[in-house]
Design a protein around this motif. Structure first.
Motif, mmCIF file in Angstrom:
data_model
loop_
_atom_site.group_PDB
_atom_site.id
_atom_site.type_symbol
_atom_site.label_atom_id
_atom_site.label_comp_id
_atom_site.label_asym_id
_atom_site.label_seq_id
_atom_site.Cartn_x
_atom_site.Cartn_y
_atom_site.Cartn_z
ATOM 1 N N LYS A 1 -5.438 -4.373 -0.466
ATOM 2 C CA LYS A 1 -4.536 -3.335 -0.984
ATOM 3 C C LYS A 1 -5.038 -1.933 -0.663
ATOM 4 O O LYS A 1 -4.301 -0.958 -0.791
ATOM 5 N N ALA A 2 -6.295 -1.823 -0.243
ATOM 6 C CA ALA A 2 -6.856 -0.517 0.137
ATOM 7 C C ALA A 2 -6.736 -0.282 1.646
ATOM 8 O O ALA A 2 -7.389 0.598 2.196
ATOM 9 N N PHE A 3 -5.885 -1.060 2.311
ATOM 10 C CA PHE A 3 -5.736 -0.959 3.769
ATOM 11 C C PHE A 3 -5.272 0.431 4.173
ATOM 12 O O PHE A 3 -4.327 0.983 3.600
ATOM 13 N N LYS A 4 -5.961 1.020 5.157
ATOM 14 C CA LYS A 4 -5.600 2.340 5.679
ATOM 15 C C LYS A 4 -5.732 2.353 7.189
ATOM 16 O O LYS A 4 -6.617 1.707 7.744
ATOM 17 N N ASN A 5 -4.867 3.117 7.831
ATOM 18 C CA ASN A 5 -4.960 3.292 9.277
ATOM 19 C C ASN A 5 -4.222 4.562 9.657
ATOM 20 O O ASN A 5 -3.221 4.908 9.038
ATOM 21 N N ASN A 6 -4.734 5.251 10.664
ATOM 22 C CA ASN A 6 -4.104 6.499 11.105
ATOM 23 C C ASN A 6 -2.764 6.264 11.797
ATOM 24 O O ASN A 6 -1.904 7.138 11.814
ATOM 25 N N LEU A 7 -2.614 5.076 12.382
ATOM 26 C CA LEU A 7 -1.366 4.740 13.071
ATOM 27 C C LEU A 7 -0.378 4.099 12.104
ATOM 28 O O LEU A 7 -0.776 3.487 11.114
ATOM 29 N N ILE A 8 0.908 4.243 12.397
ATOM 30 C CA ILE A 8 1.943 3.592 11.587
ATOM 31 C C ILE A 8 2.308 2.237 12.184
ATOM 32 O O ILE A 8 2.483 1.260 11.470
ATOM 33 N N LYS A 9 2.365 2.169 13.525
ATOM 34 C CA LYS A 9 2.650 0.904 14.204
ATOM 35 C C LYS A 9 1.338 0.245 14.620
ATOM 36 O O LYS A 9 0.542 0.849 15.340
ATOM 37 N N LEU A 10 1.125 -0.962 14.158
ATOM 38 C CA LEU A 10 -0.136 -1.669 14.419
ATOM 39 C C LEU A 10 0.155 -3.031 15.044
ATOM 40 O O LEU A 10 1.163 -3.668 14.723
ATOM 41 N N SER A 11 -0.719 -3.466 15.939
ATOM 42 C CA SER A 11 -0.570 -4.783 16.567
ATOM 43 C C SER A 11 -1.782 -5.657 16.259
ATOM 44 O O SER A 11 -2.925 -5.252 16.469
ATOM 45 N N CYS B 1 0.847 -1.203 0.000
ATOM 46 C CA CYS B 1 0.000 0.000 0.000
ATOM 47 C C CYS B 1 0.884 1.257 0.000
ATOM 48 O O CYS B 1 2.059 1.193 0.390
ATOM 49 N N PRO B 2 0.355 2.391 -0.422
ATOM 50 C CA PRO B 2 1.162 3.621 -0.544
ATOM 51 C C PRO B 2 1.878 3.998 0.756
ATOM 52 O O PRO B 2 3.027 4.411 0.739
ATOM 53 N N LYS B 3 1.193 3.851 1.883
ATOM 54 C CA LYS B 3 1.768 4.188 3.186
ATOM 55 C C LYS B 3 2.346 2.923 3.820
ATOM 56 O O LYS B 3 1.685 1.888 3.862
ATOM 57 N N THR C 1 1.597 -12.417 15.337
ATOM 58 C CA THR C 1 2.048 -13.690 15.901
ATOM 59 C C THR C 1 2.812 -14.458 14.827
ATOM 60 O O THR C 1 2.746 -14.126 13.639
ATOM 61 N N CYS C 2 3.531 -15.501 15.245
ATOM 62 C CA CYS C 2 4.285 -16.315 14.291
ATOM 63 C C CYS C 2 3.350 -16.932 13.243
ATOM 64 O O CYS C 2 3.652 -16.942 12.048
ATOM 65 N N TYR C 3 2.202 -17.417 13.703
ATOM 66 C CA TYR C 3 1.252 -18.039 12.774
ATOM 67 C C TYR C 3 0.703 -17.017 11.774
ATOM 68 O O TYR C 3 0.525 -17.325 10.590
ATOM 69 N N GLN C 4 0.435 -15.799 12.239
ATOM 70 C CA GLN C 4 -0.031 -14.743 11.334
ATOM 71 C C GLN C 4 1.050 -14.389 10.318
ATOM 72 O O GLN C 4 0.755 -14.150 9.143
ATOM 73 N N ALA C 5 2.317 -14.375 10.763
ATOM 74 C CA ALA C 5 3.435 -14.081 9.853
ATOM 75 C C ALA C 5 3.538 -15.140 8.760
ATOM 76 O O ALA C 5 3.757 -14.817 7.576
ATOM 77 N N VAL C 6 3.353 -16.408 9.137
ATOM 78 C CA VAL C 6 3.394 -17.506 8.165
ATOM 79 C C VAL C 6 2.298 -17.317 7.116
ATOM 80 O O VAL C 6 2.541 -17.470 5.904
ATOM 81 N N ILE C 7 1.087 -16.963 7.567
ATOM 82 C CA ILE C 7 -0.040 -16.764 6.640
ATOM 83 C C ILE C 7 0.229 -15.581 5.718
ATOM 84 O O ILE C 7 0.056 -15.673 4.491
ATOM 85 N N LEU C 8 0.673 -14.458 6.283
ATOM 86 C CA LEU C 8 0.897 -13.244 5.482
ATOM 87 C C LEU C 8 2.006 -13.440 4.451
ATOM 88 O O LEU C 8 1.909 -12.950 3.319
ATOM 89 N N MET C 9 3.064 -14.167 4.819
ATOM 90 C CA MET C 9 4.190 -14.352 3.898
ATOM 91 C C MET C 9 3.838 -15.244 2.711
ATOM 92 O O MET C 9 4.539 -15.238 1.696
ATOM 93 N N LEU C 10 2.737 -15.997 2.823
ATOM 94 C CA LEU C 10 2.268 -16.776 1.669
ATOM 95 C C LEU C 10 1.842 -15.860 0.524
ATOM 96 O O LEU C 10 1.953 -16.211 -0.654
ATOM 97 N N PHE C 11 1.379 -14.649 0.889
ATOM 98 C CA PHE C 11 0.893 -13.717 -0.134
ATOM 99 C C PHE C 11 2.033 -12.928 -0.786
ATOM 100 O O PHE C 11 1.792 -12.082 -1.648
#
Length: 473
Positions: free
Chosen positions: A388-398, A312-314, A321-331
């Motif tokens: 790909k249209a993900f937006k959030n006012n914060l830069i650091k997200l948990s 995304c632009p920003k 979590t480790c499991y979330q990282a595994v899922i995201l890295m598939l993309f």
């Protein structure tokens, strides 16, 4: 001063008998002006004068004690029967601490810290606190809240005051082993997730618990901090040997936990991406070379990762979590994947996969878009893709699930509470078995009732029920 010494004692005895002892019970129990009314309306000056008068005849103090005990228990029952407080362990414990502090001040200021009044106060707290079986776990959850959030902005003296208050309440528990087991699990979570605000305060609490329960009972809590310090030294050696801890753009930080000291965890199988598995292999080789004979088991469910977004632009920095990282890295290598494909590629069990996807597909922070966003379930053929249209006012997200101690309904139990209950049952059985064997080895022969009484007398961490002891025998 002009009275004959032989007469003075007799006159004092007569005056005490006529003016104090004869009507003591009626005066102390009187509705509207008696001891209970003074306690209820916090008339501390009058309570002080009452104690000063009746302490001249020691036998009359029992009437004040008989009023104070039920008063404390009635105040305590209001707390443990409050449906709203039972939903929030932190507020529940705060109310108990407030009541304990109030009663402590009355005993010190009004009753001259008399041992009899201290005993009555403690007995009353013990009576009502142990009527609610979740009290030890609620207190452990309060301590967890205190070390994660509560002590922020406090001075060292204020922190010590809070810890001492918790310990005074801890002394009134029957099931101390439940508190220690729950406290151990919460401490492990704080250390692994780096959410503790003050290490010195944690160590101070451990020292206080050692005094109350003994070194052997509390040694695991101390060993956890030793493991964390040793892990830092091991990571320093690892960095020196490998000229850093970054491999192919991934930096690794490892905590080495001694088996048997830390709470046991259910490890779900997981297929790490090449980038992550390469780091794990590097550390495995280093550790086996440094410590021959030791074996490492990776606890993926306790791992967290920090990742950057590139879609995304920003640019965002995400804690996952480790499991979330595994899922995201598939993309990184797939535009679109079905739920069943994600399951096969990640190697995660269906229940764990669903739990992690719910976090990533949360409407408030939708990092992954699902084909049917209105349907909460994840069907095997449902398509997933990066939002790909993900937006959030914060830069650091948990995206890591936050620990919360609040409950939707009174009586509802958290995962940790259920784990503690299961483990406590088996541990108590082993404690009773060991106690019975130790007693019988020393005495060789003993009557059944005497053996049961001796076991009850020697077990200090919990109050064993006769049926439990019979089963162990």
């Amino acid at each position: 001063q002009y009275m004959d010494p032989k007469t003075r004692g007799k006159v004092n005895t007569t005056l005490n008998d006529v003016l104090i002892e004869r009507d003591a019970q009626a005066v102390i129990n009187k509705e509207g002006t008696g001891c209970k009314e003074m306690l209820r309306n916090k008339k501390h000056d009058e309570l002080t004068k009452m104690y000063s008068l009746y302490s001249r005849v020691d036998t009359t103090l029992k009437y004040i004690l008989l009023e104070m005990g039920p008063y404390i228990e009635s105040r305590g029952m209001i707390v443990i029967e409050d449906e709203e407080l039972l939903k929030d362990p932190v507020k529940f414990t705060e109310k108990l601490l407030e009541l304990k502090k109030e009663m402590d001040e009355i005993v010190v200021q009004c009753f001259n810290n008399d041992p009899k009044f201290n005993q009555t106060r403690d007995r009353s707290f013990l009576n009502f606190m142990n009527k609610f079986c979740e009290t030890p776990q609620y207190m452990a959850e309060y301590c967890d809240h205190l070390f994660r959030v509560g002590i922020k902005g406090m001075s060292e003296s204020e922190i010590e005051e809070n810890l001492d208050a918790v310990i005074r309440l801890f002394r009134c528990l029957h099931n101390r082993d439940v508190f220690i087991k729950a406290y151990t699990k919460h401490q492990a979570s704080r250390l692994l997730n780096k959410t503790s605000l003050n290490t010195n305060s944690e160590l101070s609490m451990i020292s206080k618990l050692k005094i109350e329960s003994g070194f052997n009972t509390i040694q695991k809590l101390s060993r956890m901090f030793t493991d964390m310090e040793n892990s830092k030294e091991i990571m320093e050696d690892f960095k020196k040997k490998n000229k850093g801890s970054e491999f192919k753009g991934v930096e690794i930080i490892v905590d080495i936990l001694t088996s048997g000291i830390w709470p046991e965890q259910d490890i779900h199988p997981c297929k790490l991406p090449i980038e992550l598995s390469h780091c794990a292999q590097k550390f495995n080789l280093f550790y086996k070379d440094k410590f021959s004979g030791r074996h490492l088991t990776w606890l993926y469910n306790s791992c967290n990762a920090t990742m950057n977004t590139l879609f995304c632009p920003k640019q965002y920095i995400m804690m996952v979590t480790c499991y979330q990282a595994v899922i995201l890295m598939l993309f990184n290598t797939h535009e679109v994947l079905t739920v069943s494909e994600v399951k096969d590629l990640s190697g995660l069990p269906e229940q764990e996969l669903t739990r992690q996807l719910k976090q990533l597909c949360n409407p408030k922070m939708r990092l992954i878009s699902k084909e049917n966003p209105k349907v909460p379930k994840f069907n095997p053929d449902e398509k997933l893709e990066v939002n790909k249209a993900f937006k959030n006012n914060l830069i650091k997200l948990s995206f890591v699930p936050k620990a919360t101690h609040k409950k939707k309904e009174a009586g509802e139990k958290s995962v940790i509470q259920n784990q503690v209950e299961e483990e406590i049952k088996s541990e108590r059985a082993m404690v009773l078995d060991a106690m019975i064997v130790r007693i019988m080895k020393a005495r060789k022969k003993e009557r059944h009732t005497e053996l049961m009484n001796e076991v009850i007398k020697q077990v200090s961490l919990f109050k064993p029920q006769p049926q439990m002891i019979k089963q162990s025998i």
